[in-house]
Scaffold this active site. Sequence first.
Site, PDB file in Angstrom:
ATOM      1  N   HIS A  68      11.332  70.457  -1.800  1.00 10.18           N
ATOM      2  CA  HIS A  68      10.682  70.779  -0.522  1.00 10.18           C
ATOM      3  C   HIS A  68      11.193  72.091   0.064  1.00 10.18           C
ATOM      4  O   HIS A  68      11.077  72.329   1.250  1.00 10.18           O
ATOM      5  CB  HIS A  68      10.935  69.657   0.485  1.00 10.18           C
ATOM      6  CG  HIS A  68      10.599  68.300  -0.019  1.00 10.18           C
ATOM      7  ND1 HIS A  68       9.355  68.009  -0.526  1.00 10.18           N
ATOM      8  CD2 HIS A  68      11.332  67.163  -0.118  1.00 10.18           C
ATOM      9  CE1 HIS A  68       9.350  66.734  -0.909  1.00 10.18           C
ATOM     10  NE2 HIS A  68      10.531  66.205  -0.680  1.00 10.18           N
ATOM     11  N   HIS A 231       5.316  64.448  -1.964  1.00  7.95           N
ATOM     12  CA  HIS A 231       5.954  64.030  -3.206  1.00  7.95           C
ATOM     13  C   HIS A 231       4.958  63.930  -4.340  1.00  7.95           C
ATOM     14  O   HIS A 231       5.144  63.161  -5.275  1.00  7.95           O
ATOM     15  CB  HIS A 231       6.650  62.688  -3.017  1.00  7.95           C
ATOM     16  CG  HIS A 231       7.740  62.755  -2.006  1.00  7.95           C
ATOM     17  ND1 HIS A 231       7.564  62.343  -0.708  1.00  7.95           N
ATOM     18  CD2 HIS A 231       9.002  63.212  -2.093  1.00  7.95           C
ATOM     19  CE1 HIS A 231       8.680  62.548  -0.039  1.00  7.95           C
ATOM     20  NE2 HIS A 231       9.571  63.070  -0.846  1.00  7.95           N
TER      21      HIS A 231
END
Lengths: 342, 223
Positions: A68, A231
């Site tokens: 991320h 994700h």
Amino acid sequence: MLDSVDGKGTHMKKLINDSADVVSEMLDGMVVAHPEYVRRLEGTNVLTRADAPVDGKVGIVSGGGSGHEPAHAGYLGEGMLDGAAAGEVFTSPTADQLGAMITACDGGAGVLCVVKNYEGDVMNFETAIELAEMEGDTEVEYVVVDDDVAVEDSLYTSGRRGVCGTILVHKVAGAAATRGDDLIEIKRLAERTVERVGTMGMALTSCTTPEKGEPTFDLGDEEIELGIGIHGEPGVERAEIMDADAVTDHLSERVLADLEIEENEVMTIVNGMGATPLMELYIINRRLQELLGERGIETWEGWVGDYMTSLDMAGCSITVLELDAELKELLGAPADTPALTV
Amino acid sequence: MDEGTQRAALETALESVAARIEAEKGHLTELDSAIGDADHGANLNRGFQAALEDANGEGDPGEFVKGVGMALVASVGGASGPLYGGSLVHASTEFEDGIDRAASVAFAESYLEKVKDRGKANVGDKTMVDAITPAVHTYKHAIEEEELSALAALTRAVDAAERGVRFTTVIRANKGRASYLGWRSVGHPDPGATSTLYILEALHETAAAYLDGTDEPLAEDAE
């Protein structure tokens, strides 16, 4: 480099060495890039501020799976985070490492953990806090961010997911800690931010984890995925490709409907998912600000860029935070980190 | 049973559990691939192998169990690290003054309470709670109400856990990744409940090697 060849003879192209080493090598690379900001906590995948713990200040820590970037270690520094734990790609850091981070970031005034709402993250943070309390006298509180308006429950969560709005919680909590607020007051402000922030994202492409080497979901040439998480999990709705204005309208309508905005001032983030040209993010931002203006909502500050990504996914998310005087002051306070300067 | 024997029994128990999980890791992963993300066997095996490596010959029984829990926390990953390891760390304080029948009941209840609290799961959610709850309740009843030996109580607890695993097969998941499948999760046993049963079976095997039917140690050379 060419890292793997799957059974179908197609190649995953990534700039990596061994897929088992991606997190550790990334962290080392961050430390040598920003030695004035961050250092690595020995024997862990935790980065802390170079000067942690800051004496007398509440420590603000976060963490989660890798993939991320720049979240979370990019936000280490004055006015934001004191510690950031990196798990494996899309996997929670383990509780022992989180516990080591909490201890290392306690300057005597306690530690606030900012946790994105994923079952693994929440359980590991809770266990780490319990271990820290068993071992020492660190006072620890945590706040769970669940800003994704797309889903109530998902593949990885009970309740909503924590996504890009988390950055604003880092900012508010970090500024309050720098100002000298105590742990309970900072927690209140962080929770106030969580209550007032909403995000929704979309994908033009899936992402490919170094481990699996193939896209985590299939998306046709003419398709987009709405309501995606960070994700590589599929979204809530698949649609035919639409233009930037239509995408912006769809995402922002959902966020605004969810927030039921009463104040007329907001802060916004148009966030890239990792492989989106800045050009496209600005195009999205253009329409977003136009739409808010049509609604009589004023944008105090609008960020555009990659803040909370999902590896090499192309797409974006829109975050809206309903402001008040208290949050505005903290969001406008100085921050000096590798990924964000205010 | 003196502390040295308790310690030896715990080490044997860890070896027994680790061996069982290693033997079943393929099966557990197969169960998990049906309703989860196909890593339960590998993750749990990595954890117990790490616990075996970390185990040193020092400390009281509580410290030993805590050490196993910490190894699981550090190496299993995901939600299973906190659930299997964190709960063990939490419950380990019940063994600070050694292990007897009362302490074993307190340990079991403390472990169950932490798993439910951490996982925010209850009976019927199709999780490890469905195996642990009947096992712990049955064990407590057998010890406290029927005044059975620990070995006899553990035998019943294993039976209860097995029924719990069968129960998870026929119900719909409300917790964990399997809940995303909704009704499609019916027909598959829960991998966490199943691994919990394997752990209990391995503990029972160790208890049978150390205890007779009155909780007296078997021969001095039971190791």
